[in-house]
Design a protein around this motif. Structure first.
Motif, PDB file in Angstrom:
ATOM      1  N   UNK A 281       0.811  -1.227   0.000  1.00 51.64           N
ATOM      2  CA  UNK A 281       0.000   0.000   0.000  1.00 51.64           C
ATOM      3  C   UNK A 281       0.837   1.268   0.000  1.00 51.64           C
ATOM      4  N   UNK A 282       1.866   1.260   0.840  1.00 50.66           N
ATOM      5  CA  UNK A 282       2.673   2.490   0.989  1.00 50.66           C
ATOM      6  C   UNK A 282       4.145   2.117   1.006  1.00 50.66           C
ATOM      7  N   UNK A 283       4.956   3.132   0.751  1.00 44.98           N
ATOM      8  CA  UNK A 283       6.397   2.968   0.979  1.00 44.98           C
ATOM      9  C   UNK A 283       7.002   4.329   1.238  1.00 44.98           C
ATOM     10  N   UNK A 284       8.015   4.346   2.072  1.00 43.57           N
ATOM     11  CA  UNK A 284       8.809   5.563   2.159  1.00 43.57           C
ATOM     12  C   UNK A 284       9.483   5.736   0.801  1.00 43.57           C
ATOM     13  N   UNK A 285       9.684   6.963   0.389  1.00 43.87           N
ATOM     14  CA  UNK A 285      10.214   7.152  -0.965  1.00 43.87           C
ATOM     15  C   UNK A 285      11.666   6.685  -1.094  1.00 43.87           C
ATOM     16  N   UNK A 286      12.009   6.198  -2.287  1.00 45.89           N
ATOM     17  CA  UNK A 286      13.403   5.843  -2.556  1.00 45.89           C
ATOM     18  C   UNK A 286      14.195   7.137  -2.674  1.00 45.89           C
ATOM     19  N   UNK A 287      13.610   8.071  -3.423  1.00 49.03           N
ATOM     20  CA  UNK A 287      14.203   9.410  -3.490  1.00 49.03           C
ATOM     21  C   UNK A 287      13.222  10.347  -2.819  1.00 49.03           C
ATOM     22  N   UNK A 288      13.685  11.145  -1.916  1.00 45.24           N
ATOM     23  CA  UNK A 288      12.764  12.023  -1.197  1.00 45.24           C
ATOM     24  C   UNK A 288      12.813  11.710   0.286  1.00 45.24           C
ATOM     25  N   UNK A 289      12.015  12.441   1.033  1.00 47.52           N
ATOM     26  CA  UNK A 289      12.074  12.351   2.498  1.00 47.52           C
ATOM     27  C   UNK A 289      11.524  11.029   3.022  1.00 47.52           C
ATOM     28  N   UNK A 290      12.356  10.310   3.788  1.00 52.47           N
ATOM     29  CA  UNK A 290      11.887   9.109   4.498  1.00 52.47           C
ATOM     30  C   UNK A 290      11.650   9.546   5.936  1.00 52.47           C
TER      31      UNK A 290
END
Ligand code: MLC
Ligand code: AMP
Length: 492
Positions: free
Chosen positions: A302-311
């Motif tokens: 459903x979701x993921x922290x971004x690979x590029x961008x703010x985790x």
């Protein structure tokens, strides 16, 4: 297009697909296409037609990948089972799924023979061997294509009543999820995934296989997770994914260093909450911030922290492409940003429903088609989801789900027992552990080893309580309901 046809777009014949831990090529893409075609042809020759179900239980090996792909090609619904399940559990699945074939290994064949009456039982090695004998000219590589709306896989997930339910996952669900994850994690054909997960759950089966297949990348395939092996093979890999327990165990390996991880592009964690400490310790040792994502059997990812961008620390990230997320507060309204509630999900990734449970649809889904996950969380103003608990009474131990009701029913069935309550408490390795609180009959003699012994032949080992407490009575509220929160406070 079915899932297989979709995946095949990324195949390059001579490119290695499955590699052994020693980097030998087991199958390249041409091999896997050929072999899964042989097995699919053989299954069809034996009378299986699209929509038929096969129940599968054998130890992880490369044949599981071949069989999975063969089923996708022939439109056969693949039903993989946890290898820890014992006879009683298997009996339930076989009766519920009513499969045409059971495919297992030599060791387990006998167990199935004790109760399987109408299905055929095949041993996986023999199935592969016979399939390999089919003449090239007789192989049907383009079997009648099933529509993308039909079920590709049925995965059992336990229910609050203690009885598992089969989630029907379509080709379309899997195609959408593989595409969304490819984009979220910048997956490419140059990736090499170190695959250590079991292949009977969403995590190891769909995320771990479909994603590399859809992109024509390679997999280093381990039969079982071993922290030592994984750490030694990391230098040859670009992606690693696992449940939090894998990361906890890897941290104890002295060979885990920044240098051993220098070729890794991304470490991914999911299936259970990743502790902040694990994340920080891992960052310190390897220089990598683990990407946490959130999924479930019924919805895929459903979701993921971004690979590029703010985790964001403590968050499982942003909704994946094509996934709609919302929280519903206790009053039944859609939550404001930051306000806690039950998480609801809608999108192409979400399954159609449970096998033979159409009548419960309105309980599982909202009127406008969102699936009620049973997870509690809050979505901040930037769309990041923070999971904060579960509405469902569920324990997740080492990434495996255990529904307390199922364990309570087993304990309560013993004549020495009056009643029991099963709760999850923190565990340093498994995240959560199963703990049983038992009230015995007045004259009964029962201690922890005796109880554990009684349970051993009845249910899979991972469901057996790690701790047992004997109480004179269970705490109850005015309505007579057992107050598990009090037990958690007392014993936690
Ligand atoms: C095994 N045991 C466990 C256990 N796994 N006990 C509690 N919790 C677990 N998860 C018990 C066995 O019954 C046995 O007990 C003893 O531990 C040793 O067994 P083992 O097989 O040698 O264990 P080990 O190899 O150490 O396995 C632990 C593990 C494994 C963490 C490596 O459980 C694992 O690979 N988990 C991942 C599960 C997974 O893929 N989850 C994804 C679900 S999909 P005894 O008494 O017989 O010695 C999902 C959706 C999503 O959730 O979002 O991804
Ligand atoms: P399963 O039914 O095995 O598919 O398990 C799905 C459940 O695992 C979800 O409903 C969540 O409760 C839990 N889960 C999955 N990913 C995460 C995560 N990253 N953090 C916390 N819980 C998770």
């Amino acid at each position: 297009m079915n899932l297989y046809e979709n995946l095949k777009k990324g195949f390059e014949g001579s490119k290695p697909f499955l590699l052994s831990p020693h980097s030998e090529v087991i199958y390249n893409y041409a091999d896997i296409d050929h072999l899964s075609g042989l097995v699919a042809t053989h299954l069809v020759e034996r009378g299986l037609v699209p929509g038929d179900r096969i129940l599968v239980q054998f130890e992880k090996n490369v044949s599981a990948v071949v069989l999975y792909l063969a089923c996708l090609r022939a439109g056969i619904v693949y039903i993989p089972l946890n290898t820890q399940y014992l006879k009683k559990e298997l009996e339930f699945f076989a009766a519920d799924a009513n499969p045409k074939f059971v495919i297992t290994d030599k060791k387990r064949k006998r167990t199935f023979e004790l109760f399987i009456k109408t299905s055929k039982i095949l041993v996986i090695d023999e199935l592969i061997k016979i399939s390999e004998k089919i003449k090239e000219s007789n192989v049907n590589y383009d079997l009648e294509s099933s529509s993308s709306d039909t079920a590709a896989v049925m995965l059992y997930t336990s229910g609050t009543t203690g009885k598992p339910k089969g989630a029907l996952i379509s080709h379309k669900n899997l195609i959408a999820n593989a595409q969304a994850l490819t984009n979220a994690w910048d997956w490419s054909k140059n990736d090499v995934l170190l695959h250590a997960l079991p292949v009977f759950h969403v995590h190891g089966l769909f995320v771990g296989l479909n994603l590399p297949l859809a992109n024509g990348s390679s997999i280093i395939y381990l039969d079982k997770f071993s922290p030592q092996k994984v750490v030694n093979i990391l230098p040859k890999s670009t992606v690693f994914m696992g449940v939090p327990t894998y990361y906890v165990r890897m941290l104890s390996e002295s060979a885990l260093t920044k240098d051993s991880c220098k070729n890794i592009r991304v470490f991914i964690s999911g299936s259970a909450p990743l502790l902040k400490k694990t994340s920080l310790d891992f960052m310190e040792k390897t220089g990598h911030e683990i990407v946490e994502r959130y999924g479930m059997t019924e919805t895929g990812m459903n979701t993921s922290n971004p690979f590029q961008g703010l985790r964001k620390a403590g968050s499982v990230g942003l909704a994946l492409e094509g996934v709609q997320l919302r929280a519903r507060n206790e009053s039944g309204d859609i939550s404001e940003a930051g306000e806690p509630g039950e998480i609801e999900v809608r999108g192409q990734n979400v399954f159609a429903g449970y096998w033979k449970r159409e009548e419960f649809r309105s309980r599982d889904f909202t009127e406008d088609g969102f699936f009620r996950t049973g997870d509690l969380g809050r979505i901040d103003s930037e769309g990041y989801l923070f999971l904060i608990g579960r509405k469902k009474d569920l324990i997740i131990s080492g990434g495996l789900n255990i529904f307390p009701k199922e364990i309570e029913l087993v304990i309560d069935s013993f004549e020495e027992v009056q009643e029991s309550a099963v709760i999850g408490l923190p565990h340093p390795d498994f995240g959560e552990q199963v703990v049983a609180v038992v009230v015995t009959e007045e004259t009964a003699r029962l201690d922890k080893p005796m109880l554990i012994n009684k349970m051993k032949g009845e249910i899979a080992g991972y469901k057996i309580p790690k701790e047992v407490y004997f109480f004179d009575e269970l705490p109850r509220n005015a309505m007579g309901k057992v107050q598990k929160n009090i037990l958690r406070e007392k014993l936690g």
